[in-house]
Design a protein around this motif. Structure first.
Motif, mmCIF file in Angstrom:
data_model
loop_
_atom_site.group_PDB
_atom_site.id
_atom_site.type_symbol
_atom_site.label_atom_id
_atom_site.label_comp_id
_atom_site.label_asym_id
_atom_site.label_seq_id
_atom_site.Cartn_x
_atom_site.Cartn_y
_atom_site.Cartn_z
ATOM 1 N N ARG A 12 0.729 -1.290 -0.084
ATOM 2 C CA ARG A 12 0.440 -0.011 -0.005
ATOM 3 C C ARG A 12 1.378 1.126 0.020
ATOM 4 O O ARG A 12 1.371 1.542 1.008
ATOM 5 N N GLY A 13 0.279 2.220 -0.743
ATOM 6 C CA GLY A 13 1.717 3.013 -1.094
ATOM 7 C C GLY A 13 3.037 2.846 -1.503
ATOM 8 O O GLY A 13 3.868 4.056 -1.437
ATOM 9 N N GLU A 14 3.049 2.372 -2.270
ATOM 10 C CA GLU A 14 4.037 1.597 -3.021
ATOM 11 C C GLU A 14 4.097 2.390 -4.099
ATOM 12 O O GLU A 14 2.858 2.188 -5.090
ATOM 13 N N PHE A 15 5.466 3.029 -4.853
ATOM 14 C CA PHE A 15 5.811 3.403 -6.401
ATOM 15 C C PHE A 15 6.218 2.032 -7.192
ATOM 16 O O PHE A 15 7.244 2.066 -7.040
ATOM 17 N N VAL A 16 4.798 1.481 -7.859
ATOM 18 C CA VAL A 16 6.018 0.323 -8.392
ATOM 19 C C VAL A 16 6.195 0.646 -9.741
ATOM 20 O O VAL A 16 5.071 1.254 -10.726
ATOM 21 N N LEU A 54 -12.830 -1.975 -11.021
ATOM 22 C CA LEU A 54 -13.045 -1.592 -9.177
ATOM 23 C C LEU A 54 -13.122 0.113 -8.963
ATOM 24 O O LEU A 54 -12.416 0.475 -9.815
ATOM 25 N N LYS A 55 -13.800 -0.050 -8.057
ATOM 26 C CA LYS A 55 -13.738 1.700 -8.498
ATOM 27 C C LYS A 55 -12.497 2.581 -7.390
ATOM 28 O O LYS A 55 -12.521 3.771 -7.634
ATOM 29 N N ILE A 56 -12.087 1.580 -6.624
ATOM 30 C CA ILE A 56 -10.766 2.467 -6.485
ATOM 31 C C ILE A 56 -9.404 2.695 -6.649
ATOM 32 O O ILE A 56 -8.297 2.247 -6.734
ATOM 33 N N VAL A 57 -9.469 1.889 -8.951
ATOM 34 C CA VAL A 57 -8.520 1.857 -9.429
ATOM 35 C C VAL A 57 -9.336 3.130 -10.247
ATOM 36 O O VAL A 57 -9.941 3.367 -10.568
ATOM 37 N N GLY A 58 -7.812 3.909 -10.931
ATOM 38 C CA GLY A 58 -7.794 5.030 -11.753
ATOM 39 C C GLY A 58 -7.142 4.391 -12.392
ATOM 40 O O GLY A 58 -5.351 4.031 -12.226
ATOM 41 N N GLU A 105 -7.714 4.625 -4.742
ATOM 42 C CA GLU A 105 -6.466 4.407 -3.931
ATOM 43 C C GLU A 105 -5.475 2.955 -5.001
ATOM 44 O O GLU A 105 -3.654 3.592 -3.988
ATOM 45 N N LEU A 106 -5.312 3.148 -5.871
ATOM 46 C CA LEU A 106 -4.287 2.237 -6.804
ATOM 47 C C LEU A 106 -4.594 3.112 -8.389
ATOM 48 O O LEU A 106 -5.779 3.614 -8.624
ATOM 49 N N LEU A 107 -3.608 3.320 -8.831
ATOM 50 C CA LEU A 107 -3.243 4.134 -9.849
ATOM 51 C C LEU A 107 -2.489 3.384 -10.655
ATOM 52 O O LEU A 107 -1.787 3.163 -10.468
ATOM 53 N N ARG A 120 0.192 9.814 -1.291
ATOM 54 C CA ARG A 120 0.624 8.645 -1.150
ATOM 55 C C ARG A 120 -1.016 7.468 -1.800
ATOM 56 O O ARG A 120 -0.537 6.330 -1.156
ATOM 57 N N PHE A 121 -1.498 7.433 -2.792
ATOM 58 C CA PHE A 121 -1.709 6.254 -3.493
ATOM 59 C C PHE A 121 -1.206 5.314 -3.919
ATOM 60 O O PHE A 121 0.233 5.225 -3.552
ATOM 61 N N THR A 122 -1.343 4.097 -4.403
ATOM 62 C CA THR A 122 -0.309 3.147 -4.253
ATOM 63 C C THR A 122 -0.331 2.942 -6.192
ATOM 64 O O THR A 122 -1.635 3.097 -6.837
ATOM 65 N N VAL A 123 1.121 3.248 -6.583
ATOM 66 C CA VAL A 123 0.992 3.564 -8.694
ATOM 67 C C VAL A 123 1.734 2.044 -8.723
ATOM 68 O O VAL A 123 2.625 1.351 -8.605
ATOM 69 N N ILE A 124 1.046 1.684 -9.804
ATOM 70 C CA ILE A 124 1.956 0.391 -10.982
ATOM 71 C C ILE A 124 2.327 1.434 -12.015
ATOM 72 O O ILE A 124 0.884 1.850 -12.515
ATOM 73 N N LEU A 125 3.090 1.952 -12.708
ATOM 74 C CA LEU A 125 3.954 2.544 -13.966
ATOM 75 C C LEU A 125 4.129 1.641 -14.832
ATOM 76 O O LEU A 125 5.059 0.972 -14.229
ATOM 77 N N VAL A 126 3.730 1.308 -15.760
ATOM 78 C CA VAL A 126 4.699 0.679 -17.005
ATOM 79 C C VAL A 126 5.527 2.042 -18.201
ATOM 80 O O VAL A 126 4.748 2.726 -18.253
ATOM 81 N N THR A 127 6.832 1.351 -18.516
ATOM 82 C CA THR A 127 7.480 2.337 -18.866
ATOM 83 C C THR A 127 8.348 1.297 -19.916
ATOM 84 O O THR A 127 8.578 0.752 -19.160
ATOM 85 N N HIS A 128 8.913 1.725 -20.547
ATOM 86 C CA HIS A 128 10.331 1.628 -21.323
ATOM 87 C C HIS A 128 11.707 2.407 -21.237
ATOM 88 O O HIS A 128 12.475 1.812 -21.587
ATOM 89 N N ASP A 129 10.952 3.143 -19.891
ATOM 90 C CA ASP A 129 12.927 3.918 -19.907
ATOM 91 C C ASP A 129 12.834 3.797 -18.719
ATOM 92 O O ASP A 129 12.221 4.668 -17.941
ATOM 93 N N LEU A 130 14.372 3.480 -18.723
ATOM 94 C CA LEU A 130 15.083 2.918 -17.317
ATOM 95 C C LEU A 130 15.066 4.515 -16.408
ATOM 96 O O LEU A 130 14.976 4.094 -15.056
ATOM 97 N N ARG A 131 16.014 5.240 -17.056
ATOM 98 C CA ARG A 131 15.865 6.398 -16.201
ATOM 99 C C ARG A 131 14.130 6.808 -15.882
ATOM 100 O O ARG A 131 14.545 7.638 -14.300
#
Ligand code: ATP
Ligand code: MG
Lengths: 269, 260
Positions: free
Chosen positions: A41-45, A84-88, A170-172, A201-212
């Motif tokens: 919870r609250g982690e930025f992944v 889910l409604k808690i997801v954006g 709660e989850l982005l 401090r929402f929880t984030v899962i972000l995908v990218t192809h950019d390591l920086r």
């Protein structure tokens, strides 16, 4: 605000052996294979990987837009069986509705997600104020009344970020939100996102192809292999926050960068 | 380029062609000494228009009335049925073959039936205008819904939107430009329908005027009627092109392709 007072190490999102095959020309095409990871919870992944490795697909399983062929995604206590409604979610393209002004585009989720939709008529002014505040936070003050085609691609991307946040999920889930932008705008938006995240401090899962980008934003970076996407590495990033652009040139940052690169290299067949 | 120059560039070519055609017509008729009861020249036609302007005005107003009444019904019915077809595959499957069959029937063939039901007069003209202009509206609105971008649907679905939410929030707005685009085609068809019905079954209207004039061999008046019909068609088309442009500002930004 989400996350207040809850234990920080609780696993909030869990991918458990997620495998997904698309049916294509009557054959099954494997997009992601046996992905298992958990997000506090609250982690930025951040999940990084090459184009076509199944990043979008993986996010869509968490958003409840597609069902895994095998395995499951759990958000909170329950397995995800639908949106889910808690997801954006912010998509790879901004996908703003062209007949709505920026402000109305940002307000869209409040017209749909419970409990906001029931209150929408009564609370409209308050909701609009909240949307304006959010737009100002991403640098879009003064653009509320423009149509999507009257603002730049970067501005559309910012608006799309606001739309993903307006119902205070709660989850982005962010699908390469900055992928199509120039370096200046992209780095600017990294900071905007970091600031928003540190405030809320929402929880984030972000995908990218950019390591920086991954290292700049993440608490934890996962790297996926080329198709079919498998996890090849997990790297915690404990650089202090708030991180600045100068930080991306420090030895600590560069060391993390090279460590991840090396693991990705070893992960190759 | 100034506004004036741009307007000139836009209007000069068609105006030039029209003037040249009128000139050729008049000169041809005079040179070959074609009598008025076979082919009147533009000047004779104009004289007929002037001479009969009261009757023409009266009948043109009637035709305009039946056209717009039938067209208005077609708009409401076409939008409704188009949305239903676009919303529900069941409705689509159930009705589409019937609609196509219905559209293939030449509407002139229906006018006698309408006369049996409603008698000679205004109603068959309105009904024919409706029947002939209804189909393109249905098809266009249904197309707008059928081509909803999956990405837009994903945005709404990710928020837990129901099918009905998706229909309301993006389906209807998305089909509107298609609806507006169909108007200018449909209004021209409605006009054709009204005139046809009047020639077969009416005692009023520009179609009736032309038919009775030709029965009396007043050929210049027939041509006067033709010219008025053509002008009305152009005016209706132009008026609804402007309406379309006004109503779908964003569609012209290349966000959405317009089906004809
Ligand atoms: N609807 C679909 N039907 C069939 N195959 C699909 C479908 N969607 C995606 N794929 C395939 O699945 C794989 C993973 O796609 P995905 O969109 O998840 O990749 P990605 O990692 O997001 O790529 P990018 O970085 O380019 O956005 C790709 O090879 C793609 O061709
Ligand atoms: Mg993708």
């Amino acid at each position: 605000m989400p996350a207040g007072g809850r234990p920080a190490d609780e696993a909030f999102v869990r991918f458990e052996g997620v495998t997904l095959d698309y049916a294509h020309d009557g054959r099954a095409v494997r997009a992601v294979e046996d992905i298992s990871l958990s997000v506090r919870r609250g982690e930025f992944v951040v999940i990084a990987g090459p184009s076509g490795c199944g990043k979008t697909t993986l996010l869509k399983t968490a958003a409840g837009l597609v069902r895994p062929t095998r395995g499951e995604v759990r958000v909170g206590a329950a397995a995800v069986a639908g949106p889910l409604k808690i997801v954006g979610m912010a998509f790879q393209n901004p996908i703003l509705l062209p007949w709505r002004r920026t402000l109305d585009n940002v307000l869209l989720p409040l017209e749909i997600v419970a409990p906001y939709r029931e209150r929408y008529r009564r609370e409209q002014a308050a909701y609009a104020a909240r949307a304006r505040e959010l737009l100002a936070a991403v640098g879009l003050a003064g653009f509320e009344d423009r149509f999507p085609w009257q603002i730049s691609g970067g501005q559309q991307q910012r608006a799309s970020l606001c739309r993903a946040l307006i119902h205070q999920p709660e989850l982005l889930l962010l699908d390469e939100p900055f992928g199509a932008l120039d370096a200046f705008t992209r780095e600017d938006l990294w900071q905007v996102l970091q600031t928003l995240w540190m405030e809320r401090r929402f929880t984030v899962i972000l995908v990218t192809h950019d390591l920086r980008e991954a290292i700049f934003l993440a608490d934890t970076v996962y790297v996926m292999s080329a198709r079919p996407g498998r996890l090849v590495s997990r790297t915690p990033v404990d650089l202090p926050r708030p991180r600045t652009l100068e930080d991306t040139f420090t030895p600590a940052f560069t060391a993390t960068y090279h460590a991840i690169r090396r693991q990705v290299g070893e992960g190759r067949p | 380029m100034t506004g004036l120059q741009r307007a000139a560039r836009e209007w000069l070519p068609p105006a030039g062609v029209i003037v040249a055609a009128l000139l050729a017509w008049e000169l041809g008729v005079r040179a070959l000494r074609v009598p008025d009861y076979i082919l009147p020249g533009p000047i004779a036609t104009w004289q007929a228009i002037w001479q009969w302007h009261r009757a023409i005005w009266f009948n043109a107003a009637q035709t305009l009335y039946t056209t717009l009444a039938g067209f208005a019904l077609a708009l409401a019915g076409g939008m409704g049925l188009g949305l239903a077809i676009g919303y529900s595959t069941l409705v689509y499957r159930a009705l589409y073959p019937l609609l196509v069959a219905f559209n293939s029937v030449p509407k002139v063939a229906i006018v006698p039936v309408l006369v049996i039901w409603f008698g000679i007069g205004t109603v068959p003209a309105i009904a024919t205008a409706f029947l002939i202009s209804f189909f393109p509206i249905v098809v266009n609105v249904a197309t707008g819904l059928a081509t909803l971008e999956p990405e837009w649907q994903d945005v709404l679905r990710s928020l837990g939107a129901s099918r009905w939410d998706i229909f309301r929030k993006i389906g209807i707005p998305r089909s509107l430009p298609y609806f507006f685009a169909s108007m200018k085609v449909a209004v021209t068809l409605a006009f054709v329908g009204a005139v046809i019905a009047e020639t077969v079954a009416s005692n009023r209207g520009i179609g009736y005027l032309m038919l009775s004039a030709s029965a009396r061999f007043e050929v210049p008046l027939v041509f006067a009627g033709l010219v008025v019909v053509a002008l009305m068609g152009v005016v209706l088309f132009a008026a609804f092109s402007i309406v379309e442009r006004r109503l779908t500002g964003w569609a012209y930004r290349g966000q959405v392709g317009i089906g004809a």
